[in-house]
Design a protein around this motif. Structure first.
Motif, PDB file in Angstrom:
ATOM      1  N   MET A   1     -34.206   7.352 -18.434  1.00  0.00           N
ATOM      2  CA  MET A   1     -33.126   8.283 -18.741  1.00  0.00           C
ATOM      3  C   MET A   1     -33.108   8.690 -20.217  1.00  0.00           C
ATOM      4  SD  MET A   1     -31.365   9.059 -16.019  1.00  0.00           S
ATOM      5  CE  MET A   1     -29.705   9.477 -16.529  1.00  0.00           C
ATOM      6  N   ARG A   2     -33.925   8.048 -21.059  1.00  0.00           N
ATOM      7  CA  ARG A   2     -33.899   8.382 -22.488  1.00  0.00           C
ATOM      8  C   ARG A   2     -34.232   9.850 -22.715  1.00  0.00           C
ATOM      9  NH1 ARG A   2     -38.001   5.711 -25.375  1.00  0.00           N
ATOM     10  NH2 ARG A   2     -37.080   6.623 -27.252  1.00  0.00           N
ATOM     11  N   ASN A   3     -35.212  10.360 -21.970  1.00  0.00           N
ATOM     12  CA  ASN A   3     -35.583  11.757 -22.168  1.00  0.00           C
ATOM     13  C   ASN A   3     -34.453  12.694 -21.753  1.00  0.00           C
ATOM     14  OD1 ASN A   3     -35.855  11.142 -19.479  1.00  0.00           O
ATOM     15  ND2 ASN A   3     -37.936  11.907 -19.274  1.00  0.00           N
ATOM     16  N   PHE A   4     -33.757  12.354 -20.649  1.00  0.00           N
ATOM     17  CA  PHE A   4     -32.627  13.169 -20.210  1.00  0.00           C
ATOM     18  C   PHE A   4     -31.494  13.135 -21.225  1.00  0.00           C
ATOM     19  CE2 PHE A   4     -28.429  13.203 -18.213  1.00  0.00           C
ATOM     20  CZ  PHE A   4     -28.419  14.476 -17.683  1.00  0.00           C
ATOM     21  N   GLN A   5     -31.156  11.957 -21.731  1.00  0.00           N
ATOM     22  CA  GLN A   5     -30.064  11.815 -22.692  1.00  0.00           C
ATOM     23  C   GLN A   5     -30.357  12.556 -23.995  1.00  0.00           C
ATOM     24  OE1 GLN A   5     -29.875   7.566 -22.806  1.00  0.00           O
ATOM     25  NE2 GLN A   5     -28.558   7.406 -21.007  1.00  0.00           N
ATOM     26  N   ALA A   6     -31.630  12.615 -24.376  1.00  0.00           N
ATOM     27  CA  ALA A   6     -31.999  13.342 -25.592  1.00  0.00           C
ATOM     28  C   ALA A   6     -31.944  14.845 -25.377  1.00  0.00           C
ATOM     29  CB  ALA A   6     -33.399  12.931 -26.040  1.00  0.00           C
ATOM     30  N   LEU A   7     -32.256  15.282 -24.169  1.00  0.00           N
ATOM     31  CA  LEU A   7     -32.335  16.714 -23.873  1.00  0.00           C
ATOM     32  C   LEU A   7     -30.977  17.335 -23.562  1.00  0.00           C
ATOM     33  CD1 LEU A   7     -34.073  19.237 -23.276  1.00  0.00           C
ATOM     34  CD2 LEU A   7     -34.354  18.366 -20.942  1.00  0.00           C
ATOM     35  N   ALA A   8     -30.117  16.606 -22.851  1.00  0.00           N
ATOM     36  CA  ALA A   8     -28.876  17.167 -22.325  1.00  0.00           C
ATOM     37  C   ALA A   8     -28.008  17.886 -23.354  1.00  0.00           C
ATOM     38  CB  ALA A   8     -28.076  16.069 -21.622  1.00  0.00           C
ATOM     39  N   PRO A   9     -27.803  17.342 -24.567  1.00  0.00           N
ATOM     40  CA  PRO A   9     -26.943  18.047 -25.516  1.00  0.00           C
ATOM     41  C   PRO A   9     -27.559  19.326 -26.097  1.00  0.00           C
ATOM     42  CG  PRO A   9     -27.188  15.703 -26.080  1.00  0.00           C
ATOM     43  CD  PRO A   9     -28.244  16.034 -25.092  1.00  0.00           C
ATOM     44  N   GLN A  10     -28.848  19.549 -25.842  1.00  0.00           N
ATOM     45  CA  GLN A  10     -29.553  20.643 -26.508  1.00  0.00           C
ATOM     46  C   GLN A  10     -29.712  21.897 -25.651  1.00  0.00           C
ATOM     47  OE1 GLN A  10     -32.978  19.550 -28.930  1.00  0.00           O
ATOM     48  NE2 GLN A  10     -32.671  17.399 -28.425  1.00  0.00           N
ATOM     49  N   VAL A  11     -29.393  21.799 -24.350  1.00  0.00           N
ATOM     50  CA  VAL A  11     -29.597  22.937 -23.452  1.00  0.00           C
ATOM     51  C   VAL A  11     -28.348  23.158 -22.604  1.00  0.00           C
ATOM     52  CG1 VAL A  11     -32.106  22.634 -23.337  1.00  0.00           C
ATOM     53  CG2 VAL A  11     -30.639  21.445 -21.695  1.00  0.00           C
ATOM     54  N   ALA A  12     -28.260  24.363 -22.030  1.00  0.00           N
ATOM     55  CA  ALA A  12     -27.095  24.703 -21.215  1.00  0.00           C
ATOM     56  C   ALA A  12     -27.185  24.113 -19.810  1.00  0.00           C
ATOM     57  CB  ALA A  12     -26.952  26.224 -21.130  1.00  0.00           C
ATOM     58  N   GLU A  13     -28.376  24.170 -19.201  1.00  0.00           N
ATOM     59  CA  GLU A  13     -28.582  23.691 -17.843  1.00  0.00           C
ATOM     60  C   GLU A  13     -29.884  22.891 -17.782  1.00  0.00           C
ATOM     61  OE1 GLU A  13     -26.389  24.450 -15.439  1.00  0.00           O
ATOM     62  OE2 GLU A  13     -25.267  26.100 -16.350  1.00  0.00           O
ATOM     63  N   ILE A  14     -29.949  21.950 -16.855  1.00  0.00           N
ATOM     64  CA  ILE A  14     -31.160  21.161 -16.638  1.00  0.00           C
ATOM     65  C   ILE A  14     -31.526  21.228 -15.157  1.00  0.00           C
ATOM     66  CG2 ILE A  14     -32.188  18.860 -16.667  1.00  0.00           C
ATOM     67  CD1 ILE A  14     -30.432  18.179 -19.037  1.00  0.00           C
ATOM     68  N   VAL A  15     -32.781  21.553 -14.877  1.00  0.00           N
ATOM     69  CA  VAL A  15     -33.295  21.566 -13.513  1.00  0.00           C
ATOM     70  C   VAL A  15     -34.252  20.388 -13.366  1.00  0.00           C
ATOM     71  CG1 VAL A  15     -34.500  22.872 -11.727  1.00  0.00           C
ATOM     72  CG2 VAL A  15     -33.116  24.081 -13.440  1.00  0.00           C
ATOM     73  N   VAL A  16     -33.897  19.432 -12.541  1.00  0.00           N
ATOM     74  CA  VAL A  16     -34.739  18.261 -12.263  1.00  0.00           C
ATOM     75  C   VAL A  16     -35.484  18.523 -10.961  1.00  0.00           C
ATOM     76  CG1 VAL A  16     -34.781  15.798 -11.747  1.00  0.00           C
ATOM     77  CG2 VAL A  16     -33.152  16.698 -13.425  1.00  0.00           C
ATOM     78  N   VAL A  17     -36.800  18.583 -11.051  1.00  0.00           N
ATOM     79  CA  VAL A  17     -37.625  18.820  -9.861  1.00  0.00           C
ATOM     80  C   VAL A  17     -38.325  17.517  -9.504  1.00  0.00           C
ATOM     81  CG1 VAL A  17     -39.412  20.235  -8.814  1.00  0.00           C
ATOM     82  CG2 VAL A  17     -37.970  21.202 -10.616  1.00  0.00           C
TER      83      VAL A  17
END
Length: 269
Positions: A1-17
């Motif tokens: 989850m480290r990559n998700f936690q680092a990315l989440a504040p920087q983008v509006a939406e996240i698509v997990v495939v």
């Protein structure tokens, strides 16, 4: 989850495939992101390959109204302000710049394509901010590649359309290449990726196709990538296990690349 936690504040939406083959495993992944309105979860009903997953994610982002998408692997972690830096730097190159990335660090080694940044010939998937309409024009990622060289293939197809790929050196990120280990031969240290035989198959097969399709467009790049292929094979022979299986996989990949046999490999090594 480290990559998700680092990315989440920087983008509006996240698509997990999710390419999971197992429905139970897929459900456990979905539950990780349950209740997060920012996250959109897609399951491919099995492993369709990284190219299919990337294209599915970009198409979904396009439906959300995204003009730019940051593509990521699961084994990369971004620093703070990464997306903001890329967004700012790509504007300096005008409308022709449709893809921007940075150097990355793996096994204490820093990988960069230029000394100080600027236009480059290739960009990897991870940490790549890319314009959606340009990907659509180029034809998305190629499903038949399945995995490996899908990013390099798209890089060349974008360049053939006259677009620019940019590397900025104002920031970088951590990215894991396989299960990297350090080896020493005659006092000289080198890194082994320890990829599986199947990964060596895809790398060699897709490289052959890449070489055939781009030799006249950028011969210097093709020769550089061919030299990298030889170096990686030599390091594997010196420092890795299962060498016989990996050599068989490489030769099988070269054969299938020459014959144009693409898609998911269903054999065993």
């Amino acid at each position: 989850m480290r990559n998700f936690q680092a990315l989440a504040p920087q983008v509006a939406e996240i698509v997990v495939v999710d390419n999971s083959d197992d429905a139970t495993q897929a459900e456990s992944v979905r539950q990780l992101f349950a209740g997060r309105e920012q996250v959109h979860y897609l399951w491919n009903q099995g492993n369709q390959g990284i190219a299919f997953a990337l294209s599915a994610g970009i198409r979904f982002a396009e439906q959300l109204g995204a003009d730019w998408v940051l593509t990521m692997d699961q084994d990369s972690v971004l620093p703070d302000h990464y997306v903001a830096v890329l967004t700012e730097d790509v504007r300096a190159y005008g409308d022709r710049a449709v893809s921007i990335g940075t150097p990355f660090v793996s096994a204490s080694h820093r990988f960069a394509d230029t000394r100080s940044g600027g236009p480059v010939k290739l960009l990897i998937t991870s940490g790549n901010l890319i314009r959606v309409d340009a990907v659509k024009q180029a034809g998305y990622f190629r499903d038949e590649f399945f995995i490996d060289y899908v990013d390099f293939d798209l890089s060349l197809r974008l360049r053939k359309l006259g677009y620019l790929l940019i590397e900025t050196h104002r920031i970088s990120f951590n990215h894991q290449l396989g299960n990297a280990t350090r080896k020493t031969l005659f006092g000289k240290a080198f890194s082994c990726t320890n990829y599986s035989p199947l990964r060596f198959y895809y790398m060699s097969r897709n490289r052959i196709v890449f070489f055939k399709e781009n030799i006249w467009f950028d011969p210097a790049l093709v020769f550089r990538c061919a030299a990298d292929m030889c170096k990686e094979t030599l390091k594997m022979l010196i420092g890795e296990e299962d060498r016989k299986k990996k050599v068989t996989a490489i030769l099988s990949g070269i054969r299938d690349g020459l014959l144009g046999r693409m898609g998911k490999y269903n054999g065993r090594f």
